[in-house]
Design a protein around this motif. Structure first.
Motif, PDB file in Angstrom:
ATOM      1  N   ARG A  67       0.941  -1.483  -0.240  1.00 16.70           N
ATOM      2  CA  ARG A  67       0.041   0.201   0.042  1.00 16.70           C
ATOM      3  C   ARG A  67       0.519   1.332   0.171  1.00 16.70           C
ATOM      4  N   VAL A  68       0.889   2.116  -0.598  1.00 13.82           N
ATOM      5  CA  VAL A  68       1.430   3.329  -0.792  1.00 13.82           C
ATOM      6  C   VAL A  68       0.699   4.485  -0.355  1.00 13.82           C
ATOM      7  N   ALA A  73       2.762   9.252  -2.136  1.00 11.73           N
ATOM      8  CA  ALA A  73       2.497   8.478  -4.147  1.00 11.73           C
ATOM      9  C   ALA A  73       2.218  10.284  -4.832  1.00 11.73           C
ATOM     10  N   LEU A  74       2.254  11.567  -4.329  1.00 15.76           N
ATOM     11  CA  LEU A  74       1.422  12.135  -4.832  1.00 15.76           C
ATOM     12  C   LEU A  74       2.857  13.050  -4.579  1.00 15.76           C
ATOM     13  N   THR A  75       4.542  13.099  -3.743  1.00 16.04           N
ATOM     14  CA  THR A  75       5.168  13.677  -3.546  1.00 16.04           C
ATOM     15  C   THR A  75       6.390  12.660  -4.587  1.00 16.04           C
ATOM     16  N   LEU A  76       6.209  11.522  -4.972  1.00 15.34           N
ATOM     17  CA  LEU A  76       7.128  10.828  -5.815  1.00 15.34           C
ATOM     18  C   LEU A  76       6.887  11.011  -6.903  1.00 15.34           C
ATOM     19  N   THR A  77       5.028  11.534  -7.469  1.00 16.47           N
ATOM     20  CA  THR A  77       5.166  12.168  -8.446  1.00 16.47           C
ATOM     21  C   THR A  77       5.497  13.437  -8.864  1.00 16.47           C
ATOM     22  N   ALA A  78       5.333  14.138  -8.073  1.00 17.83           N
ATOM     23  CA  ALA A  78       6.231  15.665  -8.150  1.00 17.83           C
ATOM     24  C   ALA A  78       7.021  15.151  -8.565  1.00 17.83           C
ATOM     25  N   GLN A  95       0.754  23.159 -11.223  1.00 15.60           N
ATOM     26  CA  GLN A  95       0.371  23.839 -10.424  1.00 15.60           C
ATOM     27  C   GLN A  95      -0.988  24.116  -9.798  1.00 15.60           C
ATOM     28  N   LEU A  96      -1.407  24.176 -10.945  1.00 12.00           N
ATOM     29  CA  LEU A  96      -2.993  23.872 -10.518  1.00 12.00           C
ATOM     30  C   LEU A  96      -3.430  21.899 -10.395  1.00 12.00           C
ATOM     31  N   SER A  97      -2.890  21.148 -11.332  1.00 14.77           N
ATOM     32  CA  SER A  97      -2.950  20.001 -10.644  1.00 14.77           C
ATOM     33  C   SER A  97      -2.469  19.518  -9.564  1.00 14.77           C
ATOM     34  N   PHE A  98      -1.325  19.709  -9.387  1.00 15.46           N
ATOM     35  CA  PHE A  98      -0.869  19.021  -7.911  1.00 15.46           C
ATOM     36  C   PHE A  98      -1.728  19.630  -6.456  1.00 15.46           C
TER      37      PHE A  98
END
Length: 212
Positions: A67-68, A73-78, A95-98
């Motif tokens: 489980r991530v 997951a958001l940080t790794l994606t960025a 910027q808007l998406s994140f």
């Protein structure tokens, strides 16, 4: 995520496969592969890449029976997108998406509290009313927090702010999720295999995108 659930249900119908392999892992990898097939066939934006990489992380973790966490997951994606193309972080779409996804994750505990409040005895009677009430409350919360969180960025980039977007999103998001994206994927597949049939599907996402 809906694609994963659909693939999981279809794979479970084939009993020999369900008895031989770990079906959730197969469905996860198949969903990740189909996601990138779709992404590579369209004009990608930072928001599309964010969603695709984020989903891939979730699918791979599911395939590995891990489980991530959403924030991880958001940080790794960025970090991955910025490492690949550093200039992408300077764009409005990134910027808007994140910012919007970060606002949704921050509001998630409040959403769970709202859900528990709605599920309390005596609030709403009947499964239909409870489902409708849950959708209105949670969708309204998501629309509110994303609009407020991205308002400073919207003002900085475009010099305007649309507060009515809170209400518009309640209609736009279900239409995009249930019609535009599935029909767009169907068009992409048909355009490769049967171009004539793709014309009968292509007008749906095209027409809805112009309306929205």
């Amino acid at each position: 995520w809906g694609l994963y659930r659909l693939l999981l249900r279809l794979l479970l119908l084939y009993r020999p496969l369900a008895q031989t392999f770990r079906v959730p892992a197969v469905a996860s990898m198949a969903a990740a592969s189909l996601t990138w097939c779709y992404v590579l066939g369209i004009h990608t934006s930072p928001a599309t890449l964010r969603a695709s990489v984020l989903l891939t992380l979730v699918f791979v973790a599911s395939a590995l029976a891990r489980r991530v966490g959403p924030w991880r997951a958001l940080t790794l994606t960025a970090c991955g997108l910025i490492s690949w193309r550093p200039e992408i972080a300077l764009g409005a779409s990134f910027q808007l998406s994140f910012g919007a996804v970060g606002a949704i994750l921050a509001a998630a505990p409040h959403g769970r509290r709202l859900n528990r409040w709605l599920e309390a005895p005596g609030r709403l009677y009947g499964a239909v009313w409870r489902t409708l009430g849950r959708w209105v409350l949670l969708s309204g919360l998501v629309s509110l927090v994303t609009t407020l969180a991205t308002a400073p960025l919207t003002l900085a980039w475009f010099g305007q702010f649309a507060p009515w977007g809170i209400v518009v999103n309640l209609v736009a998001v279900p239409l995009v999720s249930l019609l535009v994206v599935p029909c767009g994927f169907a068009w992409y597949v048909l355009a490769t295999l049967w171009p004539e049939a793709a014309q009968w599907v292509g007008w749906i996402p095209d027409g809805l995108s112009h309306v929205l």
